[in-house]
Design an enzyme around this catalytic site. Sequence first.
Site, mmCIF file in Angstrom:
data_model
loop_
_atom_site.group_PDB
_atom_site.id
_atom_site.type_symbol
_atom_site.label_atom_id
_atom_site.label_comp_id
_atom_site.label_asym_id
_atom_site.label_seq_id
_atom_site.Cartn_x
_atom_site.Cartn_y
_atom_site.Cartn_z
ATOM 1 N N GLY A 1 30.487 -27.847 -4.592
ATOM 2 C CA GLY A 1 30.954 -27.842 -5.979
ATOM 3 C C GLY A 1 31.567 -26.498 -6.344
ATOM 4 N N SER B 1 26.439 -26.751 2.207
ATOM 5 C CA SER B 1 27.693 -26.445 2.923
ATOM 6 C C SER B 1 27.459 -25.413 4.011
ATOM 7 C CB SER B 1 28.730 -25.864 1.960
ATOM 8 O OG SER B 1 29.011 -26.735 0.936
ATOM 9 N N ASP C 1 23.494 -23.424 -9.358
ATOM 10 C CA ASP C 1 22.067 -23.790 -9.343
ATOM 11 C C ASP C 1 21.168 -22.598 -8.987
ATOM 12 O OD1 ASP C 1 23.122 -26.342 -9.709
ATOM 13 O OD2 ASP C 1 23.105 -26.768 -7.560
ATOM 14 N N MET D 1 22.768 -28.435 -16.011
ATOM 15 C CA MET D 1 22.757 -28.716 -14.568
ATOM 16 C C MET D 1 21.728 -27.837 -13.856
ATOM 17 S SD MET D 1 26.675 -29.313 -13.418
ATOM 18 C CE MET D 1 27.431 -30.932 -13.513
ATOM 19 N N ARG E 1 20.701 -29.019 -10.363
ATOM 20 C CA ARG E 1 20.185 -29.873 -9.292
ATOM 21 C C ARG E 1 18.660 -29.823 -9.311
ATOM 22 N NH1 ARG E 1 22.224 -29.598 -3.220
ATOM 23 N NH2 ARG E 1 21.770 -27.431 -3.691
ATOM 24 N N GLU F 1 18.612 -31.096 -15.651
ATOM 25 C CA GLU F 1 19.061 -32.459 -15.332
ATOM 26 C C GLU F 1 18.114 -33.212 -14.395
ATOM 27 O OE1 GLU F 1 22.827 -32.305 -13.279
ATOM 28 O OE2 GLU F 1 22.053 -30.971 -11.721
#
Length: 361
Positions: free
Chosen positions: A14, A119, A142, A184, A186, A237
């Site tokens: 992201g 990643s 995050d 956000m 995660r 979230e």
Amino acid sequence: MNDIKRIGILTSGGDCAGLNAVLRAVVLRAAGHGWATIGIEHGTLGLMQTPPRAHRLDPVDFDGALMRRGGTILGTTNTGDPFAFPQRDGGTLDRSQEAIAGYRALKLDALIAIGGDGSLAILNRLARQGDINLIGIPKTIDNDIGATEVAVGYDTAVQIATEALDRLQPTAASHRRVMILEVMGRDAGHIALVAGIAGAADVILIPEIPYRIEHVVARIRAIYDAGRDFALVVVAESVRNEAGDKIVQKYAGGQSRYGGIAHFLADRLAETTHAEIRATVLGHVQRGAAPGARDRLMASVFGAHAVDLIEQGRFGRMVAWRDRNIVDIAIDEAVAVPATVDIDGPIVRTARSLDICLGDR
Ligand code: F6P
């Protein structure tokens, strides 16, 4: 000294604020060594194409405007795992050899990957398989990469979430409402916790601390009973519903992402309080802004150090910030343990000492 001439760079996962500032730092530092920097487009997708999609990045491209911009001029993807590349029929295909061939076709001597833990783990595996000289730079709003105290993009995301609370407070007060802000992060509650403290939230719910709805209700009632007729709630979230289920949104192609806990809480609180309640889901607004000063600084520090590691021939390393210093760690080790919120740590203690309700009491 080694005989580096061309280095590649890609952004993966992201996007977030500060990626262009990392690119700038790498390009400037590499040019200082007399090396060319090749920007690979759309992360691993660019590497897997034949010919690879890439273009040269020169210091002249970074005229001072780009580093201030959000997003990534190279493009990125969070669905480009070369070992399990998604297919139309729902299956996956191993395209790792194509990605390695892309690195070779570009005649790269080293590759800098700007990514999150997912990643970087994938690219490290690719580097081993393809004998790629890889250096990792951590980025993620995050802030869940255990080896570094801070990743590029986190600080700006916290700033945006805090500003959202600054904007929700006057409208909450005007309408005598409870405003619930979903942020956000995660599986980590860092953004919610820090923005919640900075934005003077009354309740902060994070996945690391299980909550009970009656504690949240009691806090809101207490606030209203004490004469203040509005309240601010921040929820991460990935906070689950009371049954312990994740709340997700489904997207085309079978993807699902966290989203919806604010509305779930709004419904539950409406059943048990007389307050008017509204929910705001901040979403990708947290990623697209111009980077703040701290993200620009970390981008610059990380980018320059990554190039220095290449110069020293120290590959398979991720740059990291620890104890007010730049360090580097083996990528394997760096991504092994995710950093969730330390529930006994100073930030949680601060929230409790300010009498912020964390939902567990
Ligand atoms: O990891 C960064 C992040 O923004 C998370 O906070 C969020 O859950 C996820 O990515 C959203 O992913 P996407 O951009 O695929 O919707």
